[in-house]
Scaffold this active site. Structure first.
Site, PDB file in Angstrom:
ATOM      1  N   CYS A 161      -4.959   2.154  -5.820  1.00 24.81           N
ATOM      2  CA  CYS A 161      -5.577   0.928  -6.300  1.00 24.81           C
ATOM      3  C   CYS A 161      -5.643   0.938  -7.821  1.00 24.81           C
ATOM      4  O   CYS A 161      -5.459   1.974  -8.453  1.00 24.81           O
ATOM      5  CB  CYS A 161      -6.988   0.786  -5.758  1.00 24.81           C
ATOM      6  SG  CYS A 161      -7.033   0.899  -3.968  1.00 24.81           S
ATOM      7  N   GLY A 202      -1.360  -1.575  -6.461  1.00 28.24           N
ATOM      8  CA  GLY A 202      -1.847  -2.180  -5.226  1.00 28.24           C
ATOM      9  C   GLY A 202      -1.491  -3.641  -5.200  1.00 28.24           C
ATOM     10  O   GLY A 202      -1.778  -4.368  -6.151  1.00 28.24           O
ATOM     11  N   ASN A 230     -11.120   3.243  -7.159  1.00 25.24           N
ATOM     12  CA  ASN A 230      -9.772   3.750  -6.915  1.00 25.24           C
ATOM     13  C   ASN A 230      -9.903   5.203  -6.500  1.00 25.24           C
ATOM     14  O   ASN A 230     -10.568   5.979  -7.166  1.00 25.24           O
ATOM     15  CB  ASN A 230      -8.937   3.640  -8.200  1.00 25.24           C
ATOM     16  CG  ASN A 230      -7.584   4.354  -8.096  1.00 25.24           C
ATOM     17  OD1 ASN A 230      -7.082   4.876  -9.075  1.00 25.24           O
ATOM     18  ND2 ASN A 230      -6.989   4.379  -6.924  1.00 25.24           N
ATOM     19  N   GLY A 231      -9.266   5.548  -5.411  1.00 20.44           N
ATOM     20  CA  GLY A 231      -9.325   6.920  -4.911  1.00 20.44           C
ATOM     21  C   GLY A 231      -9.598   6.904  -3.427  1.00 20.44           C
ATOM     22  O   GLY A 231      -9.325   5.911  -2.750  1.00 20.44           O
ATOM     23  N   TYR A 266       5.316   9.238  -9.976  1.00 22.83           N
ATOM     24  CA  TYR A 266       5.581   7.950  -9.350  1.00 22.83           C
ATOM     25  C   TYR A 266       4.534   6.878  -9.610  1.00 22.83           C
ATOM     26  O   TYR A 266       4.877   5.740  -9.911  1.00 22.83           O
ATOM     27  CB  TYR A 266       5.702   8.130  -7.828  1.00 22.83           C
ATOM     28  CG  TYR A 266       5.751   6.825  -7.063  1.00 22.83           C
ATOM     29  CD1 TYR A 266       6.938   6.109  -6.952  1.00 22.83           C
ATOM     30  CD2 TYR A 266       4.597   6.298  -6.481  1.00 22.83           C
ATOM     31  CE1 TYR A 266       6.973   4.903  -6.266  1.00 22.83           C
ATOM     32  CE2 TYR A 266       4.636   5.077  -5.806  1.00 22.83           C
ATOM     33  CZ  TYR A 266       5.824   4.394  -5.696  1.00 22.83           C
ATOM     34  OH  TYR A 266       5.856   3.203  -5.036  1.00 22.83           O
TER      35      TYR A 266
HETATM   36  P1  5GP Z   1      10.478   7.229   2.058  1.00 17.77           P
HETATM   37  O1  5GP Z   1      11.406   6.092   2.098  1.00 17.77           O
HETATM   38  O2  5GP Z   1      11.150   8.563   1.958  1.00 17.77           O
HETATM   39  O3  5GP Z   1       9.476   7.190   3.161  1.00 17.77           O
HETATM   40  O4  5GP Z   1       9.586   7.039   0.749  1.00 17.77           O
HETATM   41  C1  5GP Z   1      10.074   7.402  -0.498  1.00 17.77           C
HETATM   42  C2  5GP Z   1      10.131   6.213  -1.400  1.00 17.77           C
HETATM   43  O5  5GP Z   1       8.868   5.582  -1.420  1.00 17.77           O
HETATM   44  C3  5GP Z   1      10.467   6.597  -2.821  1.00 17.77           C
HETATM   45  O6  5GP Z   1      11.545   5.800  -3.240  1.00 17.77           O
HETATM   46  C4  5GP Z   1       9.228   6.239  -3.631  1.00 17.77           C
HETATM   47  O7  5GP Z   1       9.613   5.582  -4.819  1.00 17.77           O
HETATM   48  C5  5GP Z   1       8.438   5.340  -2.757  1.00 17.77           C
HETATM   49  N1  5GP Z   1       6.985   5.467  -2.775  1.00 17.77           N
HETATM   50  C6  5GP Z   1       6.187   4.413  -2.957  1.00 17.77           C
HETATM   51  N2  5GP Z   1       4.899   4.704  -2.825  1.00 17.77           N
HETATM   52  C7  5GP Z   1       4.824   5.963  -2.554  1.00 17.77           C
HETATM   53  C8  5GP Z   1       3.722   6.784  -2.308  1.00 17.77           C
HETATM   54  O8  5GP Z   1       2.556   6.393  -2.318  1.00 17.77           O
HETATM   55  N3  5GP Z   1       4.014   8.053  -2.051  1.00 17.77           N
HETATM   56  C9  5GP Z   1       5.296   8.488  -2.084  1.00 17.77           C
HETATM   57  N4  5GP Z   1       5.499   9.782  -1.942  1.00 17.77           N
HETATM   58  N5  5GP Z   1       6.365   7.720  -2.291  1.00 17.77           N
HETATM   59  C10 5GP Z   1       6.147   6.460  -2.518  1.00 17.77           C
HETATM   60 MG    MG Z   2      11.375   4.331  -5.045  1.00 19.26          MG
END
Ligand code: 5GP
Ligand code: MG
Ligand code: SF4
Length: 466
Positions: free
Chosen positions: A1, A27, A106-107, A247
Site C-alpha cells: 500500500c 496499490g 502500509n504493512g 521491485y
Molecule cells: P510470477 O509471474 O512469477 O508469479 O510473478 C513475478 C512477476 O510479478 C515479476 O515480473 C514481478 O515484476 C511481478 N510482481 C509484482 N508484484 C510482486 C510482488 O508483490 N511480489 C513479487 N515477488 N513479484 C511481484
Molecule cells: Mg514484472
C-alpha cells in the site's frame, strides 16, 4: 500500500490526490482521502479503483476541504484478499473522547487475528476485514489522554510491519515499526509538512525531501510546534524490506540514501558478473526488470534492446489478485517486438519469479517470435517463502522456487538457462560491500531466506508455519 499526509496547505485534498497518484504502483485496488477543516470537521471519501478515476473532479475535491489531510492506496495483502470491499478501504476513522482520528497503514500486522479475537470478545465492533482496523480499536480501549498517546499504546501491542500516517483535527502523525520494514519519508514544502511512503510522492507536490522517518520513530506534526519526534518502542536493529529495492518502490525514489534506480542497475551488473552468458541482446521484462537489464548490458557489453513492449495502459499484473486475470494479464500487458527478436540469442532480465506465470508466458511468446535461445536472469534470489509483512506473495506451495531447484525451474520453464542473483550479490548491490551479515542481517529478506525478523504469530497459530 501507499500512504500520504500533509499539514499546513490550503487545499490538502489536491496534494493528497497527487501524492497518492505518485504512489499508485504500491496499490491499485482502491484509495481514500480524509481531510479536516474547522467548519465541517472531518471529510472522508473512499473509492474502488485508481486515484485518477476518483479523486480528480472538482466535485470530489469540493467535498474534501481543509488544510490537513491523509490518504491511502490499497493493495490487499490481508483481509478480503482479491475482493476488496469498500468497507476495507482506508483511511480508517474513529471518534474518541478527545476528538476524531484517521489512520492509513502500509504493512501487515502479524498478530491481527489474535488481536481481533480478543478485541471482539471485549466488545469491539469491527467494520472491515482489514488487519489495520485493530489499531483504531486498540486506540479506543486505551486510557491515553491524547490521540498520539493512544496511538502509541495501540502500536506497542501490534506486531509486524507498519508505516502509519494518521491525523487528528490539528496534527499529522507518522510512525514506523521498530524494524522499519516498510518505508516512510518526511518532506517540507514552505511552511507545510508532508509524509509519504516514497520520495517520488514528495517530488510530485514539489516538496523537499528532509529525511526518512527512522525505524521505531513516531513524529507528531502541528502548525504551531512543527515536527516532534520520539521513539516509543523497544529499539531493535532495523530490517528494512530488501524487496522494496528490487521491485516494490519506484525507481525514481530514494531509499536509505540510495537511488532505487542505481541500486537496480547495480543488481544487473552484479548478475552479469555472477552469471554471464554469451548472447546477442539483453532485454528487460518491462517495467520492473528495466534498470537491472540496463546494468546487465553495461557490465557485459551485450547490447540492450526493448525486445518486449509494454502496454502503458495496464497496471502491475501481480497486484491484480485473481489467478485468471493474472494469467491473461501477461499477454494483455506485454508483447514481443518480433522484428528484433527473430534469430537472436536473448537474455531476459526480470525482477523476480514468484509463481512463474510471467516467465512461462514470456518464454512462449519469445520462442514463438523466433528467438534462437532464451536465457533468464533474475534480479532477486529465488522467492522461496511467503511475505507476512505487506507484500502479497502466495502460499509456499505456489512458489516455484519453494518446490524446485534452479535447474528444475530452468527445465520446467523450458529455457536455455536460468540464474538468480545470490543473496550476497543482492546485498552488495544495495550497498553492503561485505554482503549479508548472517549473524545480524541488515535487511528483511525472509521471502528469500526464510529468516523472519518478526515471528508471524497468526500463521504459527494456524499451523501455516512453525
Ligand atoms: P510470477 O509471474 O512469477 O508469479 O510473478 C513475478 C512477476 O510479478 C515479476 O515480473 C514481478 O515484476 C511481478 N510482481 C509484482 N508484484 C510482486 C510482488 O508483490 N511480489 C513479487 N515477488 N513479484 C511481484
Ligand atoms: Mg514484472
Ligand atoms: Fe520484503 Fe520479502 Fe521481507 Fe516481505 S519477506 S518484507 S517482501 S524482504
Amino acid at each position: 500500500c501507499g500512504v500520504f499526509g500533509v499539514i499546513g496547505v490550503t487545499e490538502a485534498s489536491n496534494f493528497v490526490a497527487l501524492g497518492l497518484h505518485a504512489l499508485q504502483h504500491r496499490g491499485q485496488e482502491a484509495g481514500g482521502i480524509v481531510t479536516h477543516d474547522p467548519e465541517n470537521g472531518f471529510n472522508q471519501a473512499r473509492r474502488m479503483g485508481l486515484v485518477r478515476d476518483n479523486f480528480t473532479s472538482a466535485d470530489m475535491m469540493a467535498q474534501l476541504p481543509g488544510g490537513l489531510g491523509i490518504g491511502h492506496v490499497r493493495y490487499s495483502t490481508a483481509g478480503s484478499k482479491g475482493q476488496t470491499a469498500i468497507r476495507d478501504v482506508q483511511p480508517f476513522f474513529g471518534e474518541f473522547s478527545m476528538g476524531g482520528a484517521a489512520i492509513a497503514h502500509n504493512g501487515n500486522i502479524t498478530n491481527a487475528v489474535a488481536l481481533r479475537r480478543e478485541l471482539i470478545e471485549r466488545g469491539s465492533i469491527f467494520q472491515s476485514s482489514s488487519d489495520s482496523e485493530c489499531i483504531i480499536h486498540l486506540m479506543a480501549r486505551s486510557m491515553g489522554r491524547s490521540i498520539p498517546d493512544r496511538m502509541e499504546e495501540a502500536l506497542r501491542k501490534v506486531e509486524g510491519a507498519f508505516s502509519v500516517v494518521a491525523m487528528t483535527d490539528s496534527a499529522l502523525i507518522g510512525c514506523r515499526d521498530p524494524l522499519g520494514v516498510r518505508p516512510l519519508v518526511l518532506g517540507k514544502l514552505g511552511d507545510s509538512w508532508v509524509l509519504a511512503s516514497e520520495t517520488c510522492a514528495l517530488d510530485i507536490v514539489g516538496a523537499d525531501f528532509i529525511r526518512e522517518i527512522a525505524a521505531g520513530e513516531m513524529v507528531v506534526i502541528t502548525a504551531t510546534s512543527g515536527v516532534q519526534s520520539h521513539f516509543p518502542f523497544r529499539t531493535a536493529k532495523p530490517r528494512f524490506c530488501i524487496f522494496e529495492h528490487v521491485y516494490f518502490s519506484r525507481p525514481d525514489s530514494i531509499l536509505g540514501g540510495r537511488s532505487v534506480y542505481e541500486t537496480r542497475e547495480a543488481i544487473g551488473r552484479e548478475l552479469a558478473k555472477e552469471a554471464p552468458v554469451d548472447a546477442d541482446l539483453v532485454c528487460p521484462v518491462p517495467d520492473s526488470g528495466t534498470p537491472a537489464a540496463i546494468g546487465f548490458s553495461l557490465q557485459s557489453g551485450i547490447p540492450y534492446a526493448m525486445g518486449i513492449i509494454r502496454n502503458q495502459y495496464m497496471g502491475r499484473t501481480f497486484i491484480e489478485p485473481s489467478e485468471q486475470i493474472r494469467n491473461m494479464g501477461v499477454r494483455l500487458k506485454l508483447n514481443v517486438n518480433r522484428a528484433l527478436i527473430r534469430g537472436k540469442r536473448v537474455i531476459l532480465v526480470d525482477d523476480s519469479v514468484v509463481r512463474g506465470t510471467t516467465s512461462q508466458k514470456i518464454k512462449e511468446m519469445i520462442l514463438e517470435a523466433g528467438a534462437a535461445e532464451v536465457h533468464f536472469r533474475i534480479a532477486s534470489p529465488p522467492t522461496q517463502w511467503p511475505c507476512f509483512y505487506g507484500v502479497d506473495t502466495p502460499e509456499r506451495d505456489k512458489l516455484l522456487a519453494a518446490t524446485m531447484t534452479e535447474d528444475e525451474m530452468r527445465d520446467h520453464l523450458g529455457v536455455d538457462s536460468l540464474k538468480f542473483i545470490s543473496l550476497d550479490g543482492l546485498y552488495r548491490a544495495v550497498g553492503q560491500a561485505q554482503g549479508r551479515d548472517n549473524a545480524s542481517p541488515q535487511y528483511c529478506d525472509a521471502c528469500f531466506s526464510g529468516d523472519y525478523p518478526v515471528a508471524p504469530s497468526d500463521m504459527i497459530d494456524r499451523g501455516f508455519v512453525t
